[in-house]
Design an enzyme around this catalytic site. Structure first.
Site, PDB file in Angstrom:
ATOM      1  N   GLU A 138      46.703  48.920  38.234  1.00  0.00           N
ATOM      2  CA  GLU A 138      47.279  47.729  38.867  1.00  0.00           C
ATOM      3  C   GLU A 138      46.595  46.464  38.392  1.00  0.00           C
ATOM      4  O   GLU A 138      47.229  45.448  38.127  1.00  0.00           O
ATOM      5  CB  GLU A 138      47.172  47.847  40.392  1.00  0.00           C
ATOM      6  CG  GLU A 138      47.956  46.773  41.156  1.00  0.00           C
ATOM      7  CD  GLU A 138      47.153  45.528  41.502  1.00  0.00           C
ATOM      8  OE1 GLU A 138      47.737  44.571  42.031  1.00  0.00           O
ATOM      9  OE2 GLU A 138      45.939  45.473  41.233  1.00  0.00           O
TER      10      GLU A 138
ATOM     11  N   HIS B 282      37.463  40.503  44.423  1.00  0.00           N
ATOM     12  CA  HIS B 282      36.984  40.713  43.047  1.00  0.00           C
ATOM     13  C   HIS B 282      35.524  40.328  42.844  1.00  0.00           C
ATOM     14  O   HIS B 282      35.048  40.309  41.712  1.00  0.00           O
ATOM     15  CB  HIS B 282      37.876  40.003  42.013  1.00  0.00           C
ATOM     16  CG  HIS B 282      39.213  40.679  41.852  1.00  0.00           C
ATOM     17  ND1 HIS B 282      40.114  40.335  40.867  1.00  0.00           N
ATOM     18  CD2 HIS B 282      39.804  41.679  42.549  1.00  0.00           C
ATOM     19  CE1 HIS B 282      41.193  41.089  40.970  1.00  0.00           C
ATOM     20  NE2 HIS B 282      41.030  41.901  41.992  1.00  0.00           N
TER      21      HIS B 282
HETATM   22 ZN   LIG Z   1      44.382  45.046  44.613  1.00  0.00          ZN
END
Ligand SMILES: [Zn+2]
Length: 330
Positions: free
Chosen positions: A194, A304
């Site tokens: 993804e 992230h």
């Molecule tokens: Zn994600």
């Protein structure tokens, strides 16, 4: 298993984009008692089928994480690297990392770099090697590394790398475990790649060919000091029903149904409008002739980075909402 323990177990597994095998194996083991059938497709998507008489519904949560990949070994033993997915150089200074083979290292900044304008070229990994030969004995070009810090808990909050998206894998496992009826024909798909462009979801949606789909992923929570207003979600306010992100504008029918189910079942919920970042919903809704697609999102701060943060009450709400959708009349 207790929710935090499940999250801690899943986030600890090495699984950057393209290297999701160990994550898939762990999830398959946990899903087996609740599944009729578990298969893996060509790209590595894990497809858990729970048969039902109604329409075909696909839930998707990506298993892969962002990561680092070795590109060059310097004469002095430093490892130069590139990124898999959305890694920001300024977020990874001094972060400890671990290669798939267990070799540890730390991200360091080249002494001459301008710290305010860092690029990946300004960074290197120190794996303790003093020469290219020593480095080569530890790491091969193409080897992948991930942040090496473990999940921690403070009250209801979980701080860990890779909550994106192992927390959603946990949500789907929790939902699967709770199913009672066989109303719909359910596919719980744990997708690959993804973070590098919704690649696994594309082939998974084609093979499953669902009528309805729900992508489960984290969404940016912009509720911390100095946050921008790039998204609407906040920690602790419930399951976030996706309206849109940069990859999808959710089908109105899905937004309505998920919101109505939350109200009916007294599940706390909020609206997810995200103007930075996409999800597997982007690939799924464009599959074949189009799929009626929505999203359930877990609000997550500092996405992230090595210190992603979620609230366990939101995780619980998302699992309940996913289970409610799985068993609703469509
Ligand atoms: Zn994600």
């Amino acid at each position: 298993m207790e929710t935090f323990d499940l999250i801690a177990r899943l986030t600890a597994i090495h699984g950057p984009s393209g290297r999701e095998g160990a994550v898939a194996a762990a999830i398959a083991g946990l899903a087996r008692p609740f599944a009729d059938d578990i298969t893996t497709d060509t790209l590595g998507n894990l497809i858990v089928h729970r048969k039902g008489s109604g329409p075909k519904v696909m839930f998707a949560a990506h298993m892969d994480s962002i990561g680092l990949v070795a590109t060059y070994l310097e004469e002095n033993g430093a490892v130069r690297f590139g990124k898999l997915g959305g890694v920001q150089p300024q977020n990874i200074r001094n972060v400890p990392v671990r290669f798939e083979n267990g070799v540890l290292g730390a991200v360091k900044v080249n002494g001459k770099a301008d710290e305010d304008k860092l690029t990946m070229d300004d960074l290197y990994l120190d794996i303790g090697a003093a020469s290219r030969e020593e480095a080569a004995a530890l790491v091969k070009l193409g080897d992948t590394a991930v942040y090496a810090t473990a999940a921690g808990r403070t009250g209801n909050r979980v701080i860990s790398p890779y909550l994106d998206n192992r927390v959603s894998c946990a949500v789907l496992l929790m939902a699967l475990e709770r199913l009672e009826s066989r109303e719909n024909d359910l596919y719980f798909v744990f997708t690959v790649q993804e973070e590098v462009g919704l690649r696994g979801a594309k082939t998974a949606a084609y093979v499953v060919d669902p009528e309805f789909a729900v992508a489960v992923d984290v969404t940016g929570a912009y509720d911390y000091p100095g946050a921008s207003r790039a998204g609407s979600a906040a920690l602790g306010k419930g399951a976030a029903v996706k309206v849109m992100d940069t990859s999808v504008i959710c089908h109105p029918q899905m937004v309505e149904k998920l919101s109505a189910l939350a109200v009916e079942s007294e599940i706390p919920y909020q609206i997810d409008v995200l103007t930075r970042g996409g999800t597997d919903a982007g690939a799924i809704h464009q599959s074949r002739l189009g799929v009626i697609t929505g999203g359930i999102s877990i609000p997550c701060r500092y996405t992230h980075t090595p210190t992603e943060t979620v609230d366990l009450s939101d995780v619980e709400a998302c699992a309940r909402l996913a289970a409610a959708f799985a068993q609703c009349k469509l």
